[in-house]
Design a protein around this motif. Structure first.
Motif, mmCIF file in Angstrom:
data_model
loop_
_atom_site.group_PDB
_atom_site.id
_atom_site.type_symbol
_atom_site.label_atom_id
_atom_site.label_comp_id
_atom_site.label_asym_id
_atom_site.label_seq_id
_atom_site.Cartn_x
_atom_site.Cartn_y
_atom_site.Cartn_z
ATOM 1 N N ASN A 47 0.799 -1.229 0.000
ATOM 2 C CA ASN A 47 0.000 0.000 0.000
ATOM 3 C C ASN A 47 0.835 1.283 0.000
ATOM 4 N N LEU A 49 4.145 1.921 -0.455
ATOM 5 C CA LEU A 49 5.199 2.148 -1.461
ATOM 6 C C LEU A 49 4.679 2.653 -2.798
ATOM 7 N N MET A 50 3.380 2.540 -3.032
ATOM 8 C CA MET A 50 2.834 3.049 -4.278
ATOM 9 C C MET A 50 3.184 4.526 -4.452
ATOM 10 N N CYS A 51 3.114 5.262 -3.348
ATOM 11 C CA CYS A 51 3.280 6.719 -3.441
ATOM 12 C C CYS A 51 4.577 7.259 -2.847
ATOM 13 N N HIS A 52 5.132 6.559 -1.847
ATOM 14 C CA HIS A 52 6.344 7.113 -1.211
ATOM 15 C C HIS A 52 7.237 6.030 -0.625
ATOM 16 N N TYR A 56 9.774 8.065 4.398
ATOM 17 C CA TYR A 56 8.704 8.892 4.977
ATOM 18 C C TYR A 56 8.308 8.394 6.362
ATOM 19 N N PHE A 67 -1.566 8.994 16.241
ATOM 20 C CA PHE A 67 -0.795 9.681 15.199
ATOM 21 C C PHE A 67 -0.755 8.830 13.928
ATOM 22 N N LYS A 71 -2.270 9.415 10.179
ATOM 23 C CA LYS A 71 -1.454 9.406 8.953
ATOM 24 C C LYS A 71 -2.099 8.544 7.877
ATOM 25 N N LYS A 74 -5.118 10.141 6.486
ATOM 26 C CA LYS A 74 -4.761 11.241 5.575
ATOM 27 C C LYS A 74 -4.490 10.691 4.168
ATOM 28 N N HIS A 78 -7.301 12.259 1.886
ATOM 29 C CA HIS A 78 -6.810 13.377 1.076
ATOM 30 C C HIS A 78 -6.038 12.956 -0.162
ATOM 31 N N PHE A 79 -5.243 11.892 -0.027
ATOM 32 C CA PHE A 79 -4.448 11.476 -1.191
ATOM 33 C C PHE A 79 -5.113 10.364 -1.991
ATOM 34 N N LYS A 80 -6.270 9.929 -1.520
ATOM 35 C CA LYS A 80 -7.108 8.961 -2.249
ATOM 36 C C LYS A 80 -6.434 7.602 -2.446
ATOM 37 N N PRO A 82 -6.186 3.849 -2.256
ATOM 38 C CA PRO A 82 -7.242 2.838 -2.111
ATOM 39 C C PRO A 82 -6.869 1.759 -1.089
#
Lengths: 105, 401
Positions: A47, A49-52, A56, A67, A71, A74, A78-80, A82
Motif C-alpha cells: 500500500n 510504497l505506491m506513493c512514497h 517517509y 498519530f 497518517k 490522511k 486526502h491522497f485517495k 485505495p
C-alpha cells in the motif's frame, strides 16, 4: 575597458549551449531505508510504497497509535490511496509496533 | 478580492468558540532536530545531502552551508510531493502553456522564453513552509525537517506579468493556477497546483530557467520554475507545465488543506482544539540560522572565534542580527554584509569574539527586520497543526577547550 568587458561577457553567454548541463534522463538513486520487518510488512509494502518510500515512515520518528492512524487516514481521505479497512488496521498495527512510542493517544 | 479576505469569506464560521484555550493544553516548541548527517549517496547534480526519501526525493541542506549568501546548486534542498517526477525533459519540445481567460493562448518554448522577452534577475530565498518542523511537539503532520529546507539563489528568467501581457487578459480574469509536471500514483490524488491572485503578481515574480548562473538542477524544477520572492516555496511551482487564468478561485488540496495555518492573529492553536478557520501560508517571517560554528564544535580558549550565518525575511529586509553568548541576557550586534543581493536574499552576518571560559558555551542569533519584527525564543513560538513558519532564535552549543 568597461565596454570591452561587456562585449566579452556577451560573447561568452552566446557561446554557451542552451541546455548543456544534463542531456539525458536523470537516474534518481534507490535508497534502501532500514525499514523494520514484521507482521503486516507485506501489506505496508503493497500500500504505502505506491506513493512514497519507507523514508517517509522513518522520518516521522516514534509516535502514538492515534498519530499513525491519522497518517493512514490522511493517505486515504486526502491522497485517495485505495487502502481497505482491513489493510488499514494491519498497517496501523505494524506502524505502532515498530515506530510507536507506546502511547495510544 | 484579496487572498485573505477570500478565505475569511469562504471559511465556515461554526466552532469559533474554540478560540479560548488554556496554556496547559498548548503544544510546545523547542530547537529543531540538528543531529542528522548527510547520506552517502549523491542524487543527480547534487552532493550527498541529508536524505529523507528517494521517491519522491526529499533532501535537506546541512547547517554548514548557511554561511554563504548564495547556496550552491548542488547543496540546495529538494522537496517533491508526488512519486512520479519527470526524469527527462526534451528541451526542444518543452513548452509552458498559458490558457484560460486570455485573448491568445500561448505555448512558450524555452528558446522563446530566453529570446523574446526581457530577461530579469532576482536573488531570493526559497524556504519550505515546514522548514524546522521538528521543533514542534506534538509532532505535526509532514516531513520532520531540521533547519535546512531552505536556500538562496540568483534566479534568472522572465516576468510572469510580461508573459500575461503578451497573452492578454480577458475581462474578469482574477486568478492564476500554476501547475507543475509531477504526477501522483492515482488519478484521484489531487494535483500540485498553486493559485495566485493577479494582485499578488509584482515585477519580482518570474518564471526562472537559471539558478546561480546555471540551468536549474532537475531536482529543483528543471527547466523552469516559478519564483515568488518573499513567499514560502509551496508557491514556487517546479517544472511548470501550464498556467490557467480564471475568474474564480478553485479550491485546492495543497492550498486549502495542506499548506495552511490557523487564520487568527497568532496563527496558533492547541492540539486539543484546532482553530476552525485556516489560511494558506504566504509571506515568510524573519529568521536566521547560524552556519558556523555547529553544535558540538570545539573552539579554542582565548582564540579569535567567528560566528557566521544567514538572515532573511519576507522582503522588508534585515535591519540587524544580534548575538548572545549568555543565554539571551545581553545581545551584541553582528556585522552584516553589504546587502547588495537585495531585500529578498540572505544577509550574511559575522560576529567575532574571544571565548573566555572553558566548557560549554551557548551561541544565540536573533534577526530583526526593517519593520522591527524580531525572532522569538523557540519556547515562545506557538504550536500549529501543520508545523509551519517556525522562526525561533537559533541556538548552537559549542565546547571551549
Amino acid at each position: 575597458m568597461k565596454v570591452m568587458k561587456k562585449v566579452l561577457l556577451t560573447a561568452l553567454i552566446a557561446a554557451t549551449p542552451m541546455m548543456a548541463q544534463v542531456k539525458e534522463k536523470i537516474e534518481v538513486p534507490y535508497i534502501a531505508f532500514p525499514i523494520k520487518m514484521g507482521k503486516g510488512f507485506d501489506v505496508v509494502q503493497a500500500n504505502c510504497l505506491m506513493c512514497h518510500s519507507f523514508g517517509y515512515i522513518i522520518n516521522q520518528g516514534r509516535q502514538s497509535k492515534k498519530f499513525w492512524e491519522g497518517k493512514v487516514n490522511k493517505m486515504i481521505v486526502h491522497f485517495k490511496a485505495p487502502i481497505t479497512d482491513k489493510d488499514k488496521k494491519v498497517i496501523v498495527n505494524y506502524l505502532f509496533k515498530h515506530y510507536g512510542n507506546g502511547k495510544e493517544q | 478580492m484579496k487572498r485573505r479576505e477570500f478565505f475569511k469569506t469562504a471559511a465556515v464560521t461554526a466552532g469559533a468558540a474554540a478560540l479560548g484555550t488554556t496554556a496547559a493544553e498548548a503544544g510546545v516548541t523547542h530547537q529543531p532536530i540538528d543531529n542528522r548527517k548527510v547520506g552517502n549517496v549523491a542524487f543527480p547534480e547534487k552532493r550527498p545531502l541529508i536524505t529523507y526519501s528517494d521517491r519522491p526525493p526529499l533532501l535537506e541542506t546541512p547547517r554548514e552551508v548557511f554561511t554563504c549568501a548564495l547556496t550552491p546548486n548542488d547543496q540546495f534542498f529538494v522537496r517533491w510531493h508526488m512519486p512520479d517526477i519527470p526524469t527527462y525533459i526534451d528541451t526542444d519540445k518543452f513548452t509552458i502553456n498559458i490558457k484560460g481567460l486570455v485573448k491568445k493562448e500561448l505555448k512558450i518554448s524555452l528558446k522563446e522564453l530566453k529570446e523574446d522577452y526581457e530577461q530579469v534577475e532576482v536573488a531570493a530565498v526559497l524556504q519550505c513552509g515546514g522548514n524546522s518542523r521538528s521543533a514542534f511537539t506534538p509532532t505535526p503532520g509532514g516531513i520532520q525537517w531540521g533547519s535546512g529546507a531552505m536556500g538562496c539563489a540568483q534566479w534568472k528568467g522572465v516576468r510572469l506579468r510580461d508573459i500575461l501581457d503578451r497573452a492578454g487578459l480577458k475581462k474578469g480574469a482574477e486568478w492564476l493556477a500554476v501547475q507543475g509536471r509531477e504526477k501522483a500514483a492515482y488519478y484521484e490524488t489531487p494535483n500540485f497546483i498553486r493559485e495566485l491572485h493577479l494582485d499578488e503578481l509584482d515585477d519580482h515574480v518570474i518564471i526562472a530557467y537559471q539558478m546561480n548562473g546555471e540551468d536549474l538542477p532537475y531536482l529543483n524544477g528543471f527547466p523552469v520554475r516559478l519564483i515568488v520572492p518573499g513567499v514560502y516555496s509551496d508557491s514556487w511551482i517546479k517544472m511548470i507545465s501550464e498556467i490557467t487564468v480564471t475568474d474564480k478561485y478553485q479550491k485546492l488540496f495543497f492550498m486549502d488543506h495542506a499548506y495552511v495555518v490557523p487564520d487568527n492573529e497568532c496563527e496558533c492553536e492547541t492540539p486539543e482544539k484546532l482553530f476552525p478557520k485556516t489560511k494558506p501560508i504566504w509571506r515568510m517571517n524573519v529568521k536566521s540560522i547560524i552556519g558556523y560554528p555547529e553544535n558540538g564544535a570545539k573552539l579554542t580558549l582565548k582564540s579569535q572565534a567567528v560566528v557566521r550565518g544567514v538572515a532573511f525575511d519576507g522582503g522588508a529586509g534585515i535591519r540587524e542580527v544580534q548575538i548572545s553568548l549568555d543565554g539571551g541576557k545581553t545581545w551584541d550586534k553582528a556585522i552584516l554584509d553589504s546587502g547588495k543581493l537585495g531585500r529578498y536574499a540572505y544577509r550574511t552576518f559575522r560576529y567575532g569574539f574571544k571565548p573566555k571560559k572553558l566548557g560549554k558555551l551557548q551561541i544565540m542569533a536573533k534577526a530583526i527586520n526593517k519593520l522591527g519584527e524580531e525572532q522569538p525564543l523557540a519556547k515562545d513560538i506557538k504550536w500549529n497543526h501543520g508545523g509551519y513558519k517556525y522562526n525561533g532564535i537559533d541556538v548552537v552549543t559549542v565546547e571551549v577547550v
